[in-house]
Design a protein around this motif. Structure first.
Motif, PDB file in Angstrom:
ATOM      1  N   LEU A 160       0.868  -1.178   0.000  1.00 31.84           N
ATOM      2  CA  LEU A 160       0.000   0.000   0.000  1.00 31.84           C
ATOM      3  C   LEU A 160       0.901   1.223   0.000  1.00 31.84           C
ATOM      4  N   LEU A 161       0.962   1.832  -1.167  1.00 33.56           N
ATOM      5  CA  LEU A 161       1.901   2.935  -1.326  1.00 33.56           C
ATOM      6  C   LEU A 161       1.326   4.201  -0.700  1.00 33.56           C
ATOM      7  N   MET A 162       2.126   4.867   0.156  1.00 26.97           N
ATOM      8  CA  MET A 162       1.697   6.148   0.719  1.00 26.97           C
ATOM      9  C   MET A 162       2.823   7.151   0.509  1.00 26.97           C
ATOM     10  N   PRO A 163       2.827   7.818  -0.637  1.00 23.58           N
ATOM     11  CA  PRO A 163       3.929   8.744  -0.912  1.00 23.58           C
ATOM     12  C   PRO A 163       3.892   9.913   0.061  1.00 23.58           C
ATOM     13  N   PRO A 164       5.039  10.499   0.327  1.00 21.85           N
ATOM     14  CA  PRO A 164       5.076  11.671   1.208  1.00 21.85           C
ATOM     15  C   PRO A 164       4.313  12.824   0.575  1.00 21.85           C
ATOM     16  N   PRO A 165       3.773  13.745   1.375  1.00 20.37           N
ATOM     17  CA  PRO A 165       3.035  14.877   0.811  1.00 20.37           C
ATOM     18  C   PRO A 165       3.893  15.637  -0.194  1.00 20.37           C
ATOM     19  N   GLY A 166       3.265  16.052  -1.280  1.00 17.96           N
ATOM     20  CA  GLY A 166       4.018  16.761  -2.318  1.00 17.96           C
ATOM     21  C   GLY A 166       3.323  16.595  -3.645  1.00 17.96           C
ATOM     22  N   GLU A 167       3.991  17.024  -4.668  1.00 13.82           N
ATOM     23  CA  GLU A 167       3.381  16.910  -5.990  1.00 13.82           C
ATOM     24  C   GLU A 167       4.455  16.599  -7.022  1.00 13.82           C
ATOM     25  N   ALA A 168       4.035  15.952  -8.092  1.00 11.22           N
ATOM     26  CA  ALA A 168       5.005  15.600  -9.128  1.00 11.22           C
ATOM     27  C   ALA A 168       4.312  15.583 -10.477  1.00 11.22           C
ATOM     28  N   TYR A 169       5.043  16.010 -11.495  1.00 12.65           N
ATOM     29  CA  TYR A 169       4.532  15.921 -12.862  1.00 12.65           C
ATOM     30  C   TYR A 169       5.522  15.095 -13.663  1.00 12.65           C
ATOM     31  N   ALA A 170       5.023  14.137 -14.377  1.00 16.48           N
ATOM     32  CA  ALA A 170       5.902  13.371 -15.258  1.00 16.48           C
ATOM     33  C   ALA A 170       5.144  13.091 -16.537  1.00 16.48           C
ATOM     34  N   ALA A 171       5.872  13.036 -17.632  1.00 19.54           N
ATOM     35  CA  ALA A 171       5.219  12.806 -18.915  1.00 19.54           C
ATOM     36  C   ALA A 171       6.010  11.776 -19.705  1.00 19.54           C
ATOM     37  N   VAL A 172       5.303  11.053 -20.547  1.00 15.48           N
ATOM     38  CA  VAL A 172       5.971  10.164 -21.499  1.00 15.48           C
ATOM     39  C   VAL A 172       5.508  10.557 -22.888  1.00 15.48           C
ATOM     40  N   GLU A 173       6.257  10.111 -23.868  1.00 10.35           N
ATOM     41  CA  GLU A 173       5.882  10.370 -25.249  1.00 10.35           C
ATOM     42  C   GLU A 173       4.939   9.263 -25.684  1.00 10.35           C
ATOM     43  N   SER A 174       3.651   9.547 -25.655  1.00 13.24           N
ATOM     44  CA  SER A 174       2.694   8.546 -26.131  1.00 13.24           C
ATOM     45  C   SER A 174       2.573   8.715 -27.642  1.00 13.24           C
ATOM     46  N   PRO A 175       1.920   7.776 -28.331  1.00 12.01           N
ATOM     47  CA  PRO A 175       1.795   7.922 -29.788  1.00 12.01           C
ATOM     48  C   PRO A 175       1.108   9.219 -30.180  1.00 12.01           C
ATOM     49  N   ARG A 176       0.360   9.820 -29.263  1.00 12.88           N
ATOM     50  CA  ARG A 176      -0.350  11.037 -29.597  1.00 12.88           C
ATOM     51  C   ARG A 176       0.387  12.287 -29.145  1.00 12.88           C
ATOM     52  N   GLY A 177       1.415  12.099 -28.323  1.00  8.46           N
ATOM     53  CA  GLY A 177       2.185  13.256 -27.894  1.00  8.46           C
ATOM     54  C   GLY A 177       2.551  13.181 -26.430  1.00  8.46           C
ATOM     55  N   GLU A 178       2.655  14.345 -25.811  1.00  5.08           N
ATOM     56  CA  GLU A 178       3.102  14.381 -24.423  1.00  5.08           C
ATOM     57  C   GLU A 178       1.976  13.961 -23.494  1.00  5.08           C
ATOM     58  N   GLN A 179       2.078  12.759 -22.970  1.00  3.86           N
ATOM     59  CA  GLN A 179       1.068  12.231 -22.057  1.00  3.86           C
ATOM     60  C   GLN A 179       1.553  12.518 -20.646  1.00  3.86           C
ATOM     61  N   GLY A 180       0.997  13.552 -20.024  1.00  3.59           N
ATOM     62  CA  GLY A 180       1.518  13.964 -18.727  1.00  3.59           C
ATOM     63  C   GLY A 180       0.552  13.667 -17.597  1.00  3.59           C
ATOM     64  N   TYR A 181       1.095  13.347 -16.432  1.00  3.28           N
ATOM     65  CA  TYR A 181       0.279  13.133 -15.244  1.00  3.28           C
ATOM     66  C   TYR A 181       0.822  14.021 -14.136  1.00  3.28           C
ATOM     67  N   PHE A 182      -0.074  14.738 -13.514  1.00  4.23           N
ATOM     68  CA  PHE A 182       0.301  15.569 -12.377  1.00  4.23           C
ATOM     69  C   PHE A 182      -0.387  14.975 -11.158  1.00  4.23           C
ATOM     70  N   VAL A 183       0.412  14.492 -10.210  1.00  2.00           N
ATOM     71  CA  VAL A 183      -0.154  13.790  -9.061  1.00  2.00           C
ATOM     72  C   VAL A 183       0.187  14.573  -7.795  1.00  2.00           C
ATOM     73  N   VAL A 184      -0.828  14.837  -6.989  1.00  2.00           N
ATOM     74  CA  VAL A 184      -0.617  15.518  -5.714  1.00  2.00           C
ATOM     75  C   VAL A 184      -0.917  14.524  -4.592  1.00  2.00           C
ATOM     76  N   SER A 185      -0.021  14.458  -3.640  1.00  8.00           N
ATOM     77  CA  SER A 185      -0.230  13.545  -2.521  1.00  8.00           C
ATOM     78  C   SER A 185      -0.384  14.345  -1.233  1.00  8.00           C
ATOM     79  N   ASP A 186      -1.307  13.880  -0.375  1.00 15.68           N
ATOM     80  CA  ASP A 186      -1.397  14.512   0.945  1.00 15.68           C
ATOM     81  C   ASP A 186      -0.872  13.560   2.015  1.00 15.68           C
ATOM     82  N   GLY A 187      -0.136  12.534   1.600  1.00 15.03           N
ATOM     83  CA  GLY A 187       0.461  11.604   2.543  1.00 15.03           C
ATOM     84  C   GLY A 187      -0.418  10.411   2.851  1.00 15.03           C
TER      85      GLY A 187
END
Lengths: 315, 367
Positions: free
Chosen positions: B292-319
């Motif tokens: 059971l993953l519980m990331p520390p509070p914070g935020e992160a953006y990461a993207a990959v090059e999908s066939p359609r372009g920049e597939q980005g995810y912005f995830v915010v954690s409150d712990g």
């Protein structure tokens, strides 16, 4: 009185012949398409699916006749018949062999060029009567198309008339000791491409361009009414193949094997090419089609005509 | 007599054979000429971003599959990367290689599903079925890796769900052996076909500046001559170890965009070959990642090059064990926003070609 009876019988016979031909053609087309596309196509209705066209017909016939609410009823209901009858009428004057013809007529070629062209009224009526914007666009495109291809096509035919000096198919075939394909290669090309436009198939199936217009002028039709449009299309295809055979490939004439077999070899060869083109090429855009017809086919047909006149004088 | 004329209002979609899903286009037409185009989206909205807030981090992985359903692997990857960045999870090298292999296979499958239907839009039905034939093989190969054909949910935090079997690797090698030949076949049959060239060249020209200002990415951006591919510019994962090129179009028309996709299939083949060659030994997941993953509070953006372009995810954690917020940067959505700029002035028959060259997937546009 007897002559009328004879003509009626011949007419009925011709109709049956074409109806059967359409069924065979549907089978051939689907099978060929399947093989071109690395599919198997139908296998389960009869031996290698030979009964599939009949099953399709039964399906069309047994479907409910849906008439959408706001169509203009009379036009909507007439359109499939208007579309189907003219190409069938044309077959009355096409001889299978010398003398084997429903209606022997000196002006047969003129008749064959004039009557099937009426069929364009079908798509136009269907397009207008369906009360559907896609249908309307399809109907309009069908008209643009006939305006574009009809003149080059006629000029190609006229060049044959100039060479043969007759409008009678038997005489035209008789005149071709060497097939006119050799004398008039451009004429054949123009005629063949214009015929592709007439039969309304890819690369010129603009009136039913399914990626833009859903199904074009027959979007609102279902069951056997749609089936009639399809039969009309196939009848046009068969007609185009027969005409090209008579006019450019010396009809039923050929060495060694019986004439009738030669005729069908040539007709089926042309049909094969049409199907092959259909399942290989993308389609033109309407304005590109008109461009092509007016700027390429039309000048080519004029050159061909002048050439035919010179050739006629020389021969 | 005066005749009044009016514009022709055509409602194209959402039920239409060539809107690639459920796009509705309100077109103002003058005969065949498009005067104005207004895309209406939202017919496939499922509230995926909200769902994420009610799932554990791991439970959200299958939902990413269902966004861009043609390239599920790369959707997984984008999300996984964002969470890994957030929680600071190390990924073993073998896992990264496996990700590259399945990701590139999925890219090929997705591009096939772009080029094939573009063929269908242009009337070349045969190409469509040829593309399906090859895609079928890829799906069978991916099935060997994770048991699913389209919605894989194969990636895990710190690795992948299962190791690759020798069966997978053999099937993959087999596929790579004759795939380049197939690509040549598509090129000859369709991309270089004079009729298709006539249909697509000079149609839907996307200027570089417009592409950049609308946030276009992927083949759409590269078709316009901007050489931006996250695999090169960010060289995430192990992409820096592979030798491949970024195909770039010249004029930014529909033909260039289609061609870029074709060329990318060739480059992907090259990448997979290299990855299979150098596949390192070792574990395929990080055993230190908790269930059971519980990331520390914070935020992160990461993207990959999908066939359609920049597939980005912005995830915010409150712990806690659920993400506080997940925002998806959908490339198809940004690319689709170009439509009102591209369509006016073109023929009605060009609409499917331009739309097809943008290659939207509505699961992702509407989310």
């Amino acid at each position: 009185m007897n002559t009328y009876l004879a003509i009626t019988l011949w007419g009925a016979g011709t109709f049956l012949f074409i109806a059967l031909f359409v069924l065979v053609l549907e089978y051939i087309e689907m099978k060929l398409a399947g093989h071109i596309q690395h599919r198997i196509a139908f296998l389960h209705t009869g031996w290698h699916g030979v009964l599939q066209p009949i099953a399709d017909m039964i399906k069309f016939l047994s479907k409910e006749h849906l008439t959408p609410r706001k169509v203009s009823r009379f036009i909507y209901l007439c359109a499939p018949f208007v579309s189907m009858i003219p190409p069938y009428l044309a077959f009355l004057v096409l001889p299978l062999l010398p003398g084997v013809v429903a209606l022997r007529w000196d002006l047969a070629l003129l008749y064959v060029m004039a009557v099937p062209s009426l069929a364009v009224l079908g798509p136009l009526m269907a397009g207008w009567g369906s009360n559907n914007k896609y249908s309307l666009m399809g109907g309009l495109r069908a008209v643009t198309q006939i305006v574009s291809y009809e003149i080059p096509r006629l000029l190609a035919v006229v060049s044959v008339i100039v060479l043969a000096g007759s409008l009678d198919f038997e005489k035209i075939v008789k005149a071709q000791n060497i097939p006119y394909l050799i004398w008039l290669p451009f004429g054949f090309l123009v005629f063949f491409i214009a015929s592709l436009m007439e039969i309304n198939r890819i690369p010129f199936d603009l009136a039913e361009d399914e990626s833009t217009l859903i199904m074009g002028f027959h979007t609102e039709y279902a069951g056997i009414r749609w089936g009639l449009f399809m039969m009309a299309e196939y009848a046009h295809l068969i007609l185009a193949a027969f005409l090209a055979t008579y006019l450019f490939l010396s009809g039923w004439r050929g060495p060694w094997i019986p004439d009738i077999i030669w005729l069908f070899i040539k007709v089926f060869g042309l049909i094969f090419v049409m199907i092959w083109v259909r399942w290989t090429f993308p389609r033109f855009r309407p304005d590109q089609m008109m461009d092509f017809a007016w700027k390429v086919l039309f000048p080519l047909s004029i050159i061909n005509f002048i050439w035919a006149v010179i050739a006629a004088v020389v021969i | 007599m005066s005749v009044e004329t009016r514009e022709f209002l055509l409602n194209m979609g959402p039920q239409h054979p060539s809107t690639h899903g459920v796009l509705r286009l309100i077109l103002k037409l003058d005969d065949e000429l498009v005067l104005e185009a207004e895309p209406v989206i939202g017919y496939l909205h499922r509230g995926v971003e909200k769902i994420a807030e009610n799932r554990t981090y791991k439970q959200f992985i299958p939902h990413t599959d269902r966004m861009d359903y043609l390239s599920s692997m790369l959707n997984n990857w984008g999300y996984i990367r964002a969470v890994e960045k957030l929680a600071g999870i190390e990924v073993p090298e073998r896992a990264e290689y496996i990700r590259v292999i399945v990701g590139e296979l999925n890219r090929i499958a997705s591009h096939l599903m772009s080029i094939g239907p573009t063929g269908l839009d242009a009337g070349a039905f045969t190409l469509f079925l040829y593309a399906f034939r090859e895609r079928e093989r890829i799906l069978t190969i991916l099935e060997k890796a994770c048991g699913a054909r389209m919605t894989y949910a194969y990636f895990r935090f710190g690795g992948v769900a299962q190791d690759l079997t020798s069966d997978f690797i053999n099937a993959c090698r087999e596929f790579l052996k004759d795939f380049p030949q197939r690509v040549n076949e598509y090129e000859e049959l369709f991309i270089e076909n004079p009729i298709f060239k006539k249909r697509a060249k000079g149609v839907g020209i996307l200027p570089k500046e417009l592409a950049l200002s609308c946030g276009a990415s992927g083949p759409v951006l590269r078709g316009s001559g901007v050489s931006r591919d996250l695999r090169k510019t960010e060289s995430y994962s192990v992409y820096s170890q592979f030798d491949f090129e970024i195909p770039v179009g010249e004029s930014g028309d529909s033909w260039d965009r289609t061609w870029v996709r074709l060329e990318e299939m060739r480059q992907s083949t090259k990448i997979i070959e290299q990855a299979l060659e150098n596949l390192p030994e070792g574990p395929c997941f990080n055993p230190d990642v908790p269930r059971l993953l519980m990331p520390p509070p914070g935020e992160a953006y990461a993207a990959v090059e999908s066939p359609r372009g920049e597939q980005g995810y912005f995830v915010v954690s409150d712990g806690s064990y659920k993400p506080y917020r997940v925002k998806v940067r959908s490339p198809a959505f940004s690319n689709l926003s170009l439509l009102p700029h591209l369509l006016p002035g073109h023929q009605l028959a060009d609409v499917p070609i331009i739309l097809g060259s943008l290659d939207p997937v509505f699961g992702e546009v509407d989310r």
